[in-house]
Write a protein that holds these residues in place. Structure first.
Motif, PDB file in Angstrom:
ATOM      1  N   ASN A   1      40.910  33.894  39.071  1.00 46.44           N
ATOM      2  CA  ASN A   1      40.461  33.226  37.845  1.00 46.44           C
ATOM      3  C   ASN A   1      41.628  32.615  37.073  1.00 46.44           C
ATOM      4  O   ASN A   1      41.477  31.578  36.438  1.00 46.44           O
ATOM      5  N   THR A   2      42.784  33.273  37.134  1.00 43.72           N
ATOM      6  CA  THR A   2      43.973  32.783  36.441  1.00 43.72           C
ATOM      7  C   THR A   2      44.570  31.577  37.154  1.00 43.72           C
ATOM      8  O   THR A   2      44.994  30.613  36.527  1.00 43.72           O
ATOM      9  N   MET A   3      44.612  31.647  38.487  1.00 39.43           N
ATOM     10  CA  MET A   3      45.241  30.600  39.292  1.00 39.43           C
ATOM     11  C   MET A   3      44.375  30.369  40.537  1.00 39.43           C
ATOM     12  O   MET A   3      44.643  30.925  41.601  1.00 39.43           O
TER      13      MET A   3
ATOM     14  N   VAL B   1      39.238  43.989  41.518  1.00 44.71           N
ATOM     15  CA  VAL B   1      39.277  43.416  40.172  1.00 44.71           C
ATOM     16  C   VAL B   1      40.533  42.565  40.002  1.00 44.71           C
ATOM     17  O   VAL B   1      40.481  41.465  39.435  1.00 44.71           O
ATOM     18  N   LEU B   2      41.667  43.064  40.493  1.00 45.53           N
ATOM     19  CA  LEU B   2      42.901  42.275  40.408  1.00 45.53           C
ATOM     20  C   LEU B   2      42.764  40.956  41.170  1.00 45.53           C
ATOM     21  O   LEU B   2      43.220  39.913  40.707  1.00 45.53           O
ATOM     22  N   THR B   3      42.123  41.004  42.329  1.00 49.49           N
ATOM     23  CA  THR B   3      41.901  39.786  43.112  1.00 49.49           C
ATOM     24  C   THR B   3      41.099  38.775  42.307  1.00 49.49           C
ATOM     25  O   THR B   3      41.449  37.594  42.233  1.00 49.49           O
ATOM     26  N   LYS B   4      40.049  39.237  41.672  1.00 50.26           N
ATOM     27  CA  LYS B   4      39.209  38.355  40.849  1.00 50.26           C
ATOM     28  C   LYS B   4      40.011  37.774  39.684  1.00 50.26           C
ATOM     29  O   LYS B   4      39.950  36.576  39.409  1.00 50.26           O
ATOM     30  N   LYS B   5      40.783  38.616  39.003  1.00 55.12           N
ATOM     31  CA  LYS B   5      41.546  38.160  37.844  1.00 55.12           C
ATOM     32  C   LYS B   5      42.633  37.159  38.251  1.00 55.12           C
ATOM     33  O   LYS B   5      42.860  36.170  37.549  1.00 55.12           O
TER      34      LYS B   5
ATOM     35  N   LYS C   1      45.666  44.616  31.744  1.00 52.49           N
ATOM     36  CA  LYS C   1      46.357  43.719  30.823  1.00 52.49           C
ATOM     37  C   LYS C   1      46.735  42.403  31.503  1.00 52.49           C
ATOM     38  O   LYS C   1      47.050  42.368  32.689  1.00 52.49           O
ATOM     39  N   ALA C   2      46.733  41.335  30.746  1.00 49.68           N
ATOM     40  CA  ALA C   2      47.083  40.005  31.261  1.00 49.68           C
ATOM     41  C   ALA C   2      48.490  39.991  31.853  1.00 49.68           C
ATOM     42  O   ALA C   2      48.746  39.307  32.843  1.00 49.68           O
ATOM     43  N   ARG C   3      49.386  40.783  31.281  1.00 51.67           N
ATOM     44  CA  ARG C   3      50.775  40.845  31.770  1.00 51.67           C
ATOM     45  C   ARG C   3      50.816  41.285  33.237  1.00 51.67           C
ATOM     46  O   ARG C   3      51.566  40.745  34.033  1.00 51.67           O
ATOM     47  N   VAL C   4      49.989  42.262  33.596  1.00 51.86           N
ATOM     48  CA  VAL C   4      49.935  42.759  34.975  1.00 51.86           C
ATOM     49  C   VAL C   4      49.452  41.657  35.909  1.00 51.86           C
ATOM     50  O   VAL C   4      50.020  41.427  36.976  1.00 51.86           O
ATOM     51  N   VAL C   5      48.414  40.965  35.489  1.00 51.73           N
ATOM     52  CA  VAL C   5      47.861  39.873  36.302  1.00 51.73           C
ATOM     53  C   VAL C   5      48.879  38.750  36.450  1.00 51.73           C
ATOM     54  O   VAL C   5      49.113  38.253  37.554  1.00 51.73           O
TER      55      VAL C   5
END
Length: 142
Positions: free
Chosen positions: A108-110, A101-105, A49-53
């Motif tokens: 990508n977000t920041m 995957v979290l690293t990638k997200k 979920k975006a919230r976690v990222v």
């Protein structure tokens, strides 16, 4: 021990000013493992979920937190997400893929956090999953 390089190159070091490569690793084994992890990562990518990222992004942006504190938080997030993974998958494999995957997200977000999140992820994987990676590579080698 084998080092899994993120750029696909063999690991090496300088000795007397010359580059010396570490013991040869079967590159086909690494490709097979990478393809399996990428497939799992694609499945996990949809579930995070975006919230976690965004929560992780805020931790990375907080300059008052040490690298150790951020690594500890990332570890807690990865472990929490891994608990939601179906029991048919090895917990360590799920944690490895989730960290990537979290690293990638996050990147990508920041994008400005790429260096900090990458080094944190490498530290996390080195501390928590190094032995698993060595076993995984050894299990696939002929």
């Amino acid at each position: 021990e084998v080092e899994l390089q993120t750029d696909g190159n063999r690991s090496g070091h300088l000795q007397n000013g010359e580059l010396v490569f570490d013991p040869e690793v079967n590159e086909e084994v690494i490709r097979i493992i990478a393809a399996q992890l990428a497939e799992i990562g694609d499945q996990f990518d949809k579930e995070i979920k975006a919230r976690v990222v965004n929560d992780l992004v805020q931790h990375f942006l907080n300059e008052n937190l040490s690298g150790e504190e951020i690594t500890r938080h990332m570890s807690e997030v990865v472990e929490g997400l891994a608990r939601a993974i179906p029991s048919g998958m090895e917990q360590e494999k799920a944690m490895l893929v989730l960290a990537m995957v979290l690293t990638k997200k996050i990147a990508n977000t920041m994008p400005s956090l790429l260096q900090r999140v990458f080094s944190t992820t490498v530290n996390y994987i080195s501390q928590q999953l190094h032995n698993y990676i060595v076993r995984m590579v050894s299990a696939v080698e002929p």
